[in-house]
Design a protein around this motif. Structure first.
Motif, PDB file in Angstrom:
ATOM      1  N   ARG B  13       0.805  -1.209   0.000  1.00  0.00           N
ATOM      2  CA  ARG B  13       0.000   0.000   0.000  1.00  0.00           C
ATOM      3  C   ARG B  13       0.848   1.273   0.000  1.00  0.00           C
ATOM      4  NH1 ARG B  13      -3.436   0.557   5.137  1.00  0.00           N
ATOM      5  NH2 ARG B  13      -1.501   1.503   5.855  1.00  0.00           N
ATOM      6  N   ASP B  14       2.018   1.208   0.659  1.00  0.00           N
ATOM      7  CA  ASP B  14       2.787   2.433   0.778  1.00  0.00           C
ATOM      8  C   ASP B  14       3.324   2.918  -0.574  1.00  0.00           C
ATOM      9  OD1 ASP B  14       4.325   0.003   1.289  1.00  0.00           O
ATOM     10  OD2 ASP B  14       6.051   1.345   1.271  1.00  0.00           O
ATOM     11  N   ASN B  15       3.270   2.067  -1.586  1.00  0.00           N
ATOM     12  CA  ASN B  15       3.713   2.521  -2.903  1.00  0.00           C
ATOM     13  C   ASN B  15       2.607   3.190  -3.712  1.00  0.00           C
ATOM     14  OD1 ASN B  15       6.470   1.928  -2.911  1.00  0.00           O
ATOM     15  ND2 ASN B  15       6.001  -0.252  -3.101  1.00  0.00           N
ATOM     16  N   LEU B  16       1.409   3.238  -3.123  1.00  0.00           N
ATOM     17  CA  LEU B  16       0.267   3.760  -3.870  1.00  0.00           C
ATOM     18  C   LEU B  16       0.522   5.165  -4.432  1.00  0.00           C
ATOM     19  CD1 LEU B  16      -2.665   3.665  -4.804  1.00  0.00           C
ATOM     20  CD2 LEU B  16      -3.372   4.321  -2.516  1.00  0.00           C
ATOM     21  N   ILE B  17       1.024   6.059  -3.573  1.00  0.00           N
ATOM     22  CA  ILE B  17       1.179   7.446  -4.004  1.00  0.00           C
ATOM     23  C   ILE B  17       2.177   7.554  -5.158  1.00  0.00           C
ATOM     24  CG2 ILE B  17       2.051   9.691  -3.208  1.00  0.00           C
ATOM     25  CD1 ILE B  17       0.524   9.229  -0.650  1.00  0.00           C
ATOM     26  N   TYR B  18       3.224   6.755  -5.059  1.00  0.00           N
ATOM     27  CA  TYR B  18       4.217   6.735  -6.130  1.00  0.00           C
ATOM     28  C   TYR B  18       3.630   6.224  -7.436  1.00  0.00           C
ATOM     29  CZ  TYR B  18       8.882   7.944  -4.588  1.00  0.00           C
ATOM     30  OH  TYR B  18       9.996   8.617  -4.228  1.00  0.00           O
TER      31      TYR B  18
END
Ligand SMILES: Cc1cc2nc3c(=O)[nH]c(=O)nc-3n(C[C@H](O)[C@H](O)[C@H](O)COP(=O)(O)O)c2cc1C
Ligand code: FES
Lengths: 618, 151, 121
Positions: B13-18
Motif C-alpha cells: 500500500r505504501d507505494n500507492l502514491i508513487y
C-alpha cells in the motif's frame, strides 16, 4: 591533478533556474568549448546562494567575484573579459548606495551578519558531488560518532547543544530522540520532513537542493542515536529538483559504502528511501505525513500516541525537519558548546529564514537566533524597496502573525515571537511596506488554511470557514458592529479545540492583526474605508476636473463604459458601475485620476437601497 | 500498459502514491482513469474506493483528462502581493480557459496551487516540472509560445 | 570506504580539487592577461604554469590571471605573490622561462633575478 584555473560557481537553486540560470550555463559552456577553454575552467552548479532577488547569480573563484542578474547575452563578455583577459565585468557586480562596487561576497552587506551553519556549503559546493561535500568535512561527524560514541552520548550531546526542531514546533531534538530511543522495538524509523508547505518558505528546498549529503548525514546520525536502520525522506512533489538531488545523494552514499551494512566498519546499518507528497499542506504535520507514507489519505491523528512511541507502521519513529538534520553534522564537528554560544537562553544556534516581500534583498538568510528583526530586515535585507515605509512583518506563515515597527528590536527566538503573537514557524519572513492592507493579508492566510484544512475535525473545518466569511464581509464593505469581537471569540475557540497544529494556529494571522492593527479593521467596518486602497469595495477612483483636459481617453478605454463627459464638461466616473480595474488611471495623460481610499457615497446609497428593497420583498 | 510501472514497485500500500504519480505522469493527458484505478486496485489488492479516497485527497491528482502542459500558478500571499492576479488574467485571456480547464487545442491546463517555494522570484508558476519566476505578462507570452513550438 | 582513514584520504584528494575556492594557498601566480599580454603569448605562459604545477603536484600553488598592468613593453608579465614576502614581478615571460621560475622560485624559493622587472608591492 587538474589544470583548472577558474571555478565558476553558477547558482542553480530553483530561484535562479526559474530566472534562466541553466540557459546561461549552457551558453557559457558552448563558448568555452568553442574557444577550447573547457579544461581550464570548472563549471559547477551549486545550490541556492541566497540572494534570489539578484538571480541568476554566480561566483568566480579564485577571486571570488560575485555577479548578479546575469543574462545569456552577458555570457560572451564574461568569457572574453573575465575568463580570458582576467578583467572582471564591473557592470554585472553589485553596487552599494554610493555606487561603490561590491565585488566579492565578503563585501556584500547581505552576507555580513549571516552565520552559516546549515547553509555552510549551500552555494559553495557542487551538490551532486560527494567528494566536494567530503572535502569540507562531510561524513566525518558520522564516522566519529559511529566509531567513538555510544547512542546515549550522541543524544546527550544534542541535548547539550540546545538544538530545537526547525520545522515549526521547536521541540528539543535531543529529547525527542531520547523518547524514541527508549521505546523498545525490533524496528524503528527516522523520517525527514521535507514537505515545506508554508507559503513564503523555501529553506528546506534550498538545503535539499544545495547540500543533500548534509541532510543525509544528519539523518544517519539521528538514526544511529535512536536505533533506526531505515529512513524516509518525505518531500513535496512540487520540488522535483530536491527529490532528484536527494535520490542522487543516496545512490552515491551507497556506492561509496557510506550506507548499507557495516558503515565505517561498525555494526550500524542504514538504508533510506524517498517518498513524495502530492499537494496537500496538512501532510507536513507529522502524523498526517506518516499516514501519507503508508499510502493513506494524509489525515492527522490525535497525539498521544506520539510517533516516537507509535509512528510509521506502528513502530517508534522520529520525524525531523530538513534544517534540524542539516545542523547535526556541524554540531558534532564543532561541539555542543560552540553551538550553544550562539542564540538566546532558550533558542540556540542559527535559523535559516526565507526573506521575502518588500525588502531589497529577498532570499535565503541564516542568522544567529536572537538577532533583532531590525537587523534582519534592515541590515541583512537591506531595508524596504523604494521610498515606502516599513509597516509590518509576517512571521511563521499561515500559523504565524504580523508584528509592527514597535517590535523591530525584539529578538528573534521561539518564546519571544510566540509571546508577541507571531511564530518562528518554519522561517518564512514576509516584509510589508505601507501599501499593504493588513485585513486583506490576514484574509489571505486564512483563505489558505481553509483550503488546506483536511476537514477531519469540525472546529477547523467549519470554524475557519466562518471566520473567513466574516473577513470577506469586512473587506467587501459589509462588515458589522461586533464582527471583530466575533472573530476574536471564534479564533480562540478554534485554537483550543482543533485536532492538529493546522487548526490550532490558523487563527493567528487574524488575531495578531486585530491585536496590532485593530484600527484598520474598524476603519473597514465603520468608515467603509481601506486606507491602502487594496480592498476594491472600500475605495474609488476620482477624476479631478481641474486637471482633466477632456481628451476622452479614459472613457474610450474603460471596459465597462462607465465614464462619460465631454471636452467642455470634463469627464466623470459613474461609481455604481465601476469595476475598479484601474485602466483609466493608467491611461490618463495628465494624471487627473486618483484613488480615494473610501467607499463612494453613491455606492453606499445604492447598496442600502438594494438592502431595503430585499427586506421589503421578504 | 500499467505493468511497466507496477514492475518498479512491490505490491504494498505504501507505494500507492508513487504508482499514482507515475501513472499520471506517463499518461499524455496527465490524469488517472477509471481503468487505471481498477488496475492499481487489482495490483495492490486494495478496494477501489480506498484508491479514490487517496486520489481525491491530494490536489495534484486528476481524475479527468488534462492538457499536455499543466500550468500551476502560485496563488499564495507572496506571489499575490507581487501581482499573480495579473498573470492569472493574462493566462486566462491568452489561453481562453478558466481555472481547472484545458485549452481547446488540448495543450494547456490552467490550475492554481499553493506556494511553490520560489517566493524570492514571485510571481511564479510551474509548467509540468519546470519553474518559471519573475513573471511578467510579456514573459508569459514567450513561455507559451516556446511550448507551442515544441509540440 | 570502511574507515575514517579512508574518508580522510578521499577528503585530502577532494580538497586538492577544490583549492581554487580554498584558502590553504602558499603562493599565488598571477598572469597578466590583457589584450597586449595575450598578444605577446600570455596564454602560453599561463598554460605552461598550469602544466608545470600539475606535473610537480604542487598543491599549494594557485595560478590565476589579471588584466592589463600597463607594462606593455614587458608583456607577458607575471606576479608571484607569497604570504609574508614581497611580490616579485617577472617580465617578458616565455614557457621556457616559466619552467625555470617554477623550479627555482616556486619550488626552491629563490627568485630568478634575470627575469625580474620589479619587486615589492
Ligand atoms: C499543518 C502543519 C504543517 C506542518 N508542516 C511542516 C513542514 O512543512 N515541515 C516540517 O518540517 N514540519 C512541519 N510541521 C511540523 C511537524 O508536525 C513536526 O513537528 C516537525 O516535522 C518535527 O520536526 P522538528 O522537530 O525537527 O522540527 C507542520 C505541522 C503542522 C501542524
Ligand atoms: S508565494 Fe508563490 S512561490 Fe511562494
Amino acid at each position: 591533478m587538474s589544470l583548472k584555473r577558474i571555478d565558476l560557481l553558477i547558482c542553480c537553486g530553483s530561484g535562479c533556474v526559474s530566472a534562466g540560470a541553466l540557459k546561461i550555463k549552457d551558453k557559457i559552456q558552448s563558448i568555452l568549448t568553442d574557444k577550447g577553454l573547457l579544461q581550464e575552467i570548472n563549471i559547477i552548479e551549486t545550490g541556492c546562494m541566497g540572494p534570489c532577488d539578484y538571480g541568476p547569480v554566480m561566483v568566480v573563484y579564485p577571486e571570488g567575484v560575485f555577479y548578479k542578474k546575469v543574462t545569456v547575452e552577458d555570457a560572451e563578455e564574461l568569457v572574453e573579459e573575465h575568463f580570458i583577459k582576467g578583467r572582471p565585468v564591473k557592470r554585472l557586480m553589485l553596487q552599494d548606495e554610493e555606487k561603490q562596487l561590491l565585488s566579492t561576497q565578503k563585501d556584500i552587506p547581505f552576507y555580513q551578519k549571516q552565520v552559516k551553519v546549515a547553509l555552510a556549503n549551500c552555494g559553495y559546493i557542487d551538490p551532486e558531488s560527494l567528494d566536494e561535500y567530503i572535502a569540507l568535512g562531510g561524513y566525518e561527524a558520522l564516522g566519529n560518532i559511529l566509531t567513538g560514541m555510544t547512542t546515549e552520548q550522541t543524544i546527550e550531546l544534542v541535548i547539550k547543544s540546545g538544538l530545537r526542531g526547525r520545522g515549526g514546533g521547536g521541540f528539543p531534538t535531543g529529547m525527542k530522540w531520547k523518547f524514541a530511543s527508549s521505546s523498545k522495538s525490533d524496528q524503528k524509523y527516522i523520517i525527514c520532513n521535507g514537505d515545506e508547505g508554508d507559503p513564503g518558505a523555501f529553506m528546506d528546498r534550498s538545503l535539499l537542493e544545495g547540500d543533500p549529503h548534509r541532510v543525509l548525514e544528519g539523518m544517519m546520525i539521528a538514526a544511529y542515536a535512536i536505533g533506526a536502520s531505515k529512513g524516509f525522506f518525505y518531500i513535496r512533489a512540487e520540488y522535483p529538483l530536491a527529490i532528484k538531488r536527494i535520490k542522487h545523494a543516496i545512490e552515491q552514499a551507497k556506492e561509496a559504502g557510506l550506507m548499507g551494512t557495516g558503515i565505517f566498519g561498525t555494526k550500524f546499518s542504514f538504508d533510506a528511501e524517498v517518498r513524495t507528497g502530492a499537494g496537500a499542506f496538512v501532510c507536513g504535520e507529522e502524523t498526517a505525513l506518516i499516514h501519507s507514507i503508508e499510502g493513506l489519505r494524509g489525515h492527522p491523528t490525535p497525539k498521544p500516541p506520539f510517533p516516537s512511541d507509535k509512528g510509521l507502521w506502528g513502530k517508534p519513529s522520529v520525524v525531523n525537519n530538513v534544517e534540524t538534520l542539516a545542523n547535526l553534522p556541524t554540531i558534532f564537528l564543532k561541539g555542543a558548546e560552540w553551538f550553544a554560544t550562539m542564540g538566546t537562553e532558550t533558542s540556540k544556534g542559527t535559523k535559516v529564514f526565507a526573506l521575502t516581500g518588500d525588502v531589497k534583498n529577498t532570499g535565503l538568510v541564516e542568522v544567529p537566533m536572537g538577532i533583532t528583526l531590525r537587523e534582519m530586515i534592515f541590515d541583512v535585507g537591506g531595508g524596504i524597496v523604494g521610498d515606502k515605509g516599513f509597516k509590518a512583518v509576517q512571521l511563521g506563515g499561515p500559523s504565524g502573525g504580523c508584528l509592527t515597527s514597535e517590535h523591530l528590536d525584539v529578538p528573534v527566538d521561539y518564546e519571544t515571537l510566540k509571546a508577541k503573537g507571531a511564530m518562528m514557524g518554519s522561517g518564512g519572513v514576509i516584509v510589508m511596506n505601507d501599501t499593504n492592507c493588513m485585513v486583506s493579508i490576514a484574509k489571505f492566510f486564512l483563505d489558505f488554511s481553509v483550503e488546506e484544512s483536511c476537514g477531519k475535525c469540525s472546529p477547523c473545518r467549519i470554524g475557519l470557514k466562518q471566520m473567513l466569511d466574516i473577513m470577506e464581509r469586512i473587506t467587501s464593505g459589509n462588515g458589522k458592529e461586533g464582527d471583530i469581537e466575533e472573530l476574536v471569540q471564534l479564533g480562540g475557540a478554534i485554537k483550543e479545540l482543533s485536532l492538529c497544529g493546522l487548526g490550532q494556529t490558523a487563527p493567528n494571522p487574524v488575531l495578531s492583526t486585530i491585536r496590532y492593527f485593530r484600527h484598520e479593521y474598524e476603519a473597514h467596518i465603520k468608515d467603509h474605508a481601506c486606507a491602502t486602497s487594496v480592498c476594491l469595495d472600500l475605495m474609488h477612483f476620482m477624476i479631478d476636473k481641474a486637471k482633466c483636459i477632456g481628451c476622452s481617453l479614459c472613457a474610450r478605454k474603460c471596459p465597462v463604459s462607465c465614464i462619460s463627459g465631454s471636452k467642455e464638461e470634463k469627464y466623470t466616473i459613474h461609481q455604481t458601475d465601476c469595476v475598479k480595474c484601474g485602466t483609466c488611471m493608467e491611461v490618463c495623460p495628465v494624471k487627473a485620476i486618483s484613488k480615494v481610499p473610501v467607499m463612494h457615497d453613491e455606492v453606499k446609497a445604492s447598496r442600502e437601497a438594494r438592502k431595503k428593497q430585499l427586506e421589503s420583498e421578504e | 500498459m500499467y505493468q511497466e510501472i507496477f514492475s518498479k514497485y512491490t505490491p504494498t500500500r505504501d507505494n500507492l502514491i508513487y504508482i499514482l504519480h507515475d501513472i499520471q505522469d506517463s499518461h499524455p493527458q496527465h490524469y488517472i482513469s477509471e481503468e487505471a484505478v481498477q488496475a492499481v486496485s487489482d495490483y495492490l489488492s486494495l478496494p477501489a474506493n480506498h484508491i479514490y479516497g487517496v486520489l481525491t485527497f491530494y490536489s495534484m491528482y486528476s481524475t479527468t483528462p488534462r492538457g499536455k502542459y499543466i500550468i500551476r500558478l502560485c496563488e499564495s500571499p507572496h506571489c499575490y502581493i507581487r501581482g499573480s492576479e495579473n498573470i492569472l488574467r493574462k493566462l486566462k485571456n491568452t489561453l481562453n480557459v478558466s481555472i481547472g480547464n484545458t485549452s481547446k487545442d488540448g495543450l494547456f491546463t490552467l490550475e492554481l496551487c499553493a506556494c511553490l517555494g520560489v517566493c524570492g522570484n514571485a510571481p511564479v508558476m510551474m509548467i509540468n516540472d519546470d519553474v518559471y519566476g519573475d513573471l511578467t505578462e510579456d514573459k508569459v507570452d514567450d513561455i507559451l509560445a516556446k511550448l507551442r513550438e515544441v509540440k | 570506504m570502511k574507515t575514517l582513514a579512508d574518508l580522510k584520504k578521499i577528503r585530502e584528494k577532494a580538497q586538492e580539487e577544490m583549492k581554487l575556492r580554498g584558502s590553504n594557498v602558499r603562493i599565488k601566480i598571477v598572469v597578466g592577461m590583457g589584450t597586449s599580454g595575450i598578444a605577446m603569448g600570455a596564454r602560453e605562459v599561463m598554460k605552461a604554469f598550469l602544466e608545470e604545477i600539475s606535473q610537480r603536484n604542487l598543491t599549494d600553488v594557485l595560478v590565476t590571471q589579471t588584466g592589463e598592468k600597463g607594462l606593455s613593453s614587458l608583456e607577458p608579465v607575471v606576479d608571484v605573490i607569497e604570504e609574508g614576502k614581497d611580490k616579485v614581478t617577472y617580465g617578458n615571460m616565455t614557457p621556457e622561462k616559466v619552467r625555470k621560475v617554477v623550479v627555482e622560485h616556486i619550488v626552491n624559493g629563490r627568485a630568478v633575478s634575470d627575469y625580474i622587472v620589479s619587486t615589492g608591492s
